[in-house]
Design an enzyme around this catalytic site. Structure first.
Site, PDB file in Angstrom:
ATOM      1  N   CYS A  73     -19.673 -10.272  10.696  1.00 55.05           N
ATOM      2  CA  CYS A  73     -20.292  -8.952  10.501  1.00 55.05           C
ATOM      3  C   CYS A  73     -19.416  -8.087   9.599  1.00 55.05           C
ATOM      4  O   CYS A  73     -19.919  -7.399   8.711  1.00 55.05           O
ATOM      5  CB  CYS A  73     -20.497  -8.246  11.839  1.00 55.05           C
ATOM      6  SG  CYS A  73     -21.606  -9.094  12.977  1.00 55.05           S
ATOM      7  N   CYS A 119     -17.117  -8.798  15.582  1.00 62.42           N
ATOM      8  CA  CYS A 119     -17.694  -9.953  14.878  1.00 62.42           C
ATOM      9  C   CYS A 119     -17.113 -10.063  13.454  1.00 62.42           C
ATOM     10  O   CYS A 119     -17.401  -9.234  12.589  1.00 62.42           O
ATOM     11  CB  CYS A 119     -19.212  -9.788  14.837  1.00 62.42           C
ATOM     12  SG  CYS A 119     -20.081 -10.944  13.787  1.00 62.42           S
TER      13      CYS A 119
END
Length: 149
Positions: free
Chosen positions: A68, A65
């Protein structure tokens, strides 16, 4: 309060901090006192949230991600700025899908604030550091009976 990475025990470290590296009162491992985020699994998360004498900020993330990964240095800065007053934990949702499912995570990154063993706020998406800090503090002031951050 600081959580031992080795055994998960919470340790009080007096201010000013003593010279040298403090050690865990339970397992005697070197105690990390920088405030940097700590990785946890589902079991470690449950123990930390229920036993933490300070509020907990949880980052639910995955290695693939991009948002993230962008949030990681922001969380690191917040954790270090609040060392001893706020525990920042990271749960890899790919490695621990059952824990993420139990928390009803629908998107990542998701941030959850716990205080006194209960969830007081949740938010998804990357935020600038100042906004993240403001959100955590406001969440604790509004819903955290154990808010000390």
């Amino acid at each position: 309060m600081f959580r031992c990475k080795a055994c998960g025990a919470f340790n009080r470290v007096r201010e000013p901090r003593p010279t040298g590296t403090p050690e865990c009162g339970r397992c005697h491992a070197a105690l990390e006192v920088s405030g940097a985020p700590q990785e946890v699994d589902g079991e470690g998360l449950d123990r930390a949230v229920l036993g933490s004498p300070v509020p907990v900020l949880l980052d639910l993330w995955a290695p693939w991600c991009a948002p993230c990964r962008a949030a990681a240095p922001i969380l690191d800065a917040v954790g270090r700025a609040q060392a001893g007053r706020l525990l920042v934990l990271k749960l890899n949702t790919e490695a621990h899908p059952h824990a993420a499912s139990a928390l009803r995570v629908q998107g990542i990154p998701t941030f959850v604030v716990f205080s006194g063993g209960r969830e007081v706020a949740r938010r998804s998406g990357v935020m600038p550091r100042a906004e993240l800090e403001r959100w955590v503090m406001t969440s604790l002031a509004q819903g955290g009976a154990n808010a000390t951050a």
